[in-house]
Scaffold this motif. Structure first.
Motif, PDB file in Angstrom:
ATOM      1  N   CYS A 115       6.159  10.211   0.033  1.00 31.95           N
ATOM      2  CA  CYS A 115       5.473   8.959  -0.231  1.00 31.95           C
ATOM      3  C   CYS A 115       5.891   7.953   0.831  1.00 31.95           C
ATOM      4  O   CYS A 115       6.998   8.034   1.381  1.00 31.95           O
ATOM      5  CB  CYS A 115       5.771   8.422  -1.626  1.00 31.95           C
ATOM      6  SG  CYS A 115       7.506   8.086  -2.000  1.00 31.95           S
ATOM      7  N   THR A 132       0.861  -1.174   0.000  1.00 30.87           N
ATOM      8  CA  THR A 132       0.000   0.000   0.000  1.00 30.87           C
ATOM      9  C   THR A 132       0.904   1.232   0.000  1.00 30.87           C
ATOM     10  O   THR A 132       1.855   1.310   0.786  1.00 30.87           O
ATOM     11  CB  THR A 132      -0.906   0.014   1.230  1.00 30.87           C
ATOM     12  OG1 THR A 132      -1.796  -1.111   1.146  1.00 30.87           O
ATOM     13  CG2 THR A 132      -1.706   1.295   1.311  1.00 30.87           C
ATOM     14  N   TYR A 142       3.135   3.083   8.327  1.00 33.38           N
ATOM     15  CA  TYR A 142       3.869   2.687   7.134  1.00 33.38           C
ATOM     16  C   TYR A 142       5.302   2.325   7.493  1.00 33.38           C
ATOM     17  O   TYR A 142       5.922   2.950   8.337  1.00 33.38           O
ATOM     18  CB  TYR A 142       3.835   3.810   6.093  1.00 33.38           C
ATOM     19  CG  TYR A 142       2.475   3.959   5.466  1.00 33.38           C
ATOM     20  CD1 TYR A 142       1.452   4.637   6.128  1.00 33.38           C
ATOM     21  CD2 TYR A 142       2.193   3.401   4.220  1.00 33.38           C
ATOM     22  CE1 TYR A 142       0.190   4.742   5.572  1.00 33.38           C
ATOM     23  CE2 TYR A 142       0.938   3.515   3.648  1.00 33.38           C
ATOM     24  CZ  TYR A 142      -0.059   4.185   4.329  1.00 33.38           C
ATOM     25  OH  TYR A 142      -1.315   4.287   3.764  1.00 33.38           O
ATOM     26  N   ARG A 195      -3.983   7.528  -0.919  1.00 35.42           N
ATOM     27  CA  ARG A 195      -3.327   6.231  -0.853  1.00 35.42           C
ATOM     28  C   ARG A 195      -3.969   5.287  -1.875  1.00 35.42           C
ATOM     29  O   ARG A 195      -5.112   5.431  -2.251  1.00 35.42           O
ATOM     30  CB  ARG A 195      -3.389   5.622   0.556  1.00 35.42           C
ATOM     31  CG  ARG A 195      -4.774   5.253   1.021  1.00 35.42           C
ATOM     32  CD  ARG A 195      -5.017   3.747   0.982  1.00 35.42           C
ATOM     33  NE  ARG A 195      -6.255   3.444   1.697  1.00 35.42           N
ATOM     34  CZ  ARG A 195      -7.406   3.191   1.091  1.00 35.42           C
ATOM     35  NH1 ARG A 195      -7.479   3.146  -0.215  1.00 35.42           N
ATOM     36  NH2 ARG A 195      -8.484   2.957   1.795  1.00 35.42           N
ATOM     37  N   THR A 245      -8.422   3.295  -3.901  1.00 32.98           N
ATOM     38  CA  THR A 245      -7.833   4.595  -3.594  1.00 32.98           C
ATOM     39  C   THR A 245      -8.684   5.355  -2.574  1.00 32.98           C
ATOM     40  O   THR A 245      -9.884   5.106  -2.429  1.00 32.98           O
ATOM     41  CB  THR A 245      -7.693   5.448  -4.861  1.00 32.98           C
ATOM     42  OG1 THR A 245      -8.980   5.611  -5.463  1.00 32.98           O
ATOM     43  CG2 THR A 245      -6.760   4.790  -5.866  1.00 32.98           C
ATOM     44  N   ALA A 251       1.111   5.518  -0.030  1.00 36.57           N
ATOM     45  CA  ALA A 251       0.359   6.729   0.278  1.00 36.57           C
ATOM     46  C   ALA A 251       1.232   7.956   0.097  1.00 36.57           C
ATOM     47  O   ALA A 251       2.469   7.877   0.133  1.00 36.57           O
ATOM     48  CB  ALA A 251      -0.174   6.669   1.709  1.00 36.57           C
ATOM     49  N   SER A 295      -4.702   3.111   7.162  1.00 35.24           N
ATOM     50  CA  SER A 295      -3.909   3.598   6.032  1.00 35.24           C
ATOM     51  C   SER A 295      -3.794   5.113   5.992  1.00 35.24           C
ATOM     52  O   SER A 295      -3.122   5.653   5.120  1.00 35.24           O
ATOM     53  CB  SER A 295      -4.508   3.097   4.709  1.00 35.24           C
ATOM     54  OG  SER A 295      -5.816   3.611   4.522  1.00 35.24           O
ATOM     55  N   TYR A 296      -4.434   5.790   6.959  1.00 35.16           N
ATOM     56  CA  TYR A 296      -4.417   7.240   6.965  1.00 35.16           C
ATOM     57  C   TYR A 296      -3.358   7.813   7.892  1.00 35.16           C
ATOM     58  O   TYR A 296      -3.214   9.032   8.002  1.00 35.16           O
ATOM     59  CB  TYR A 296      -5.792   7.768   7.378  1.00 35.16           C
ATOM     60  CG  TYR A 296      -6.905   7.231   6.511  1.00 35.16           C
ATOM     61  CD1 TYR A 296      -7.628   6.097   6.896  1.00 35.16           C
ATOM     62  CD2 TYR A 296      -7.207   7.815   5.295  1.00 35.16           C
ATOM     63  CE1 TYR A 296      -8.627   5.591   6.087  1.00 35.16           C
ATOM     64  CE2 TYR A 296      -8.211   7.319   4.485  1.00 35.16           C
ATOM     65  CZ  TYR A 296      -8.916   6.200   4.888  1.00 35.16           C
ATOM     66  OH  TYR A 296      -9.905   5.692   4.086  1.00 35.16           O
ATOM     67  N   PHE A 320      -2.409  13.305   5.813  1.00 29.60           N
ATOM     68  CA  PHE A 320      -2.704  12.307   4.783  1.00 29.60           C
ATOM     69  C   PHE A 320      -3.242  13.002   3.541  1.00 29.60           C
ATOM     70  O   PHE A 320      -4.067  13.921   3.632  1.00 29.60           O
ATOM     71  CB  PHE A 320      -3.734  11.307   5.305  1.00 29.60           C
ATOM     72  CG  PHE A 320      -4.303  10.404   4.246  1.00 29.60           C
ATOM     73  CD1 PHE A 320      -5.543  10.673   3.676  1.00 29.60           C
ATOM     74  CD2 PHE A 320      -3.600   9.281   3.822  1.00 29.60           C
ATOM     75  CE1 PHE A 320      -6.072   9.843   2.706  1.00 29.60           C
ATOM     76  CE2 PHE A 320      -4.115   8.453   2.850  1.00 29.60           C
ATOM     77  CZ  PHE A 320      -5.352   8.730   2.289  1.00 29.60           C
TER      78      PHE A 320
END
Length: 125
Positions: A95, A32, A112, A49, A57, A34, A106-107, A46
């Motif tokens: 990124c 993933t 990550y 992503r 997305t 982002a 994922s936000y 954010f």
């Protein structure tokens, strides 16, 4: 793993830029990816992503309809097309990538595994 962000620059309000994020040591098809941004004196925010499975997305409300994230698996590169840029889009754009990201997390940049060095985007009024 290294992420290389590029494509930033100085643009006038209403202009466009395309950012690129290239990876070495990591296949974006299984990760993933982002984009986050950080303006001076502010926290990381954010932006967008693209999910590893199926490429779903998501976008921040502030960029929806103006920015588009996409992935070129052949080039192992993720792009952020930014249109109708505004002065408030001025920031360093990063990124980030992760192989174990779930949709709900994922936000947040802290979830990550890898982050690139950033590329400056400046939008003049």
């Amino acid at each position: 793993v290294q992420l290389q962000a590029s494509g930033g620059g100085l643009v006038q309000t209403g202009g466009s830029l395309r950012l690129s994020c290239a990876a070495s040591g990591l296949t974006f098809r299984s990760a993933t990816v982002a984009w986050f941004r950080q303006a001076p004196g502010k926290e990381h925010e954010f932006v967008a992503r693209i999910f590893r499975s199926g490429g779903a997305t998501a976008y921040a409300d502030s960029v929806t309809g103006r920015f588009t994230i996409s992935r070129d698996t052949a080039k192992n590169t993720v792009y952020l097309q930014m249109n109708s840029l505004k002065p408030e889009d001025t920031a360093v754009y990063y990124c980030a990538a992760g192989s174990r990201i779930i949709l709900s997390s994922s936000y947040m940049l802290s979830n990550y595994d890898y982050k690139g060095q950033g590329t400056q985007v400046t939008v003049s009024s």
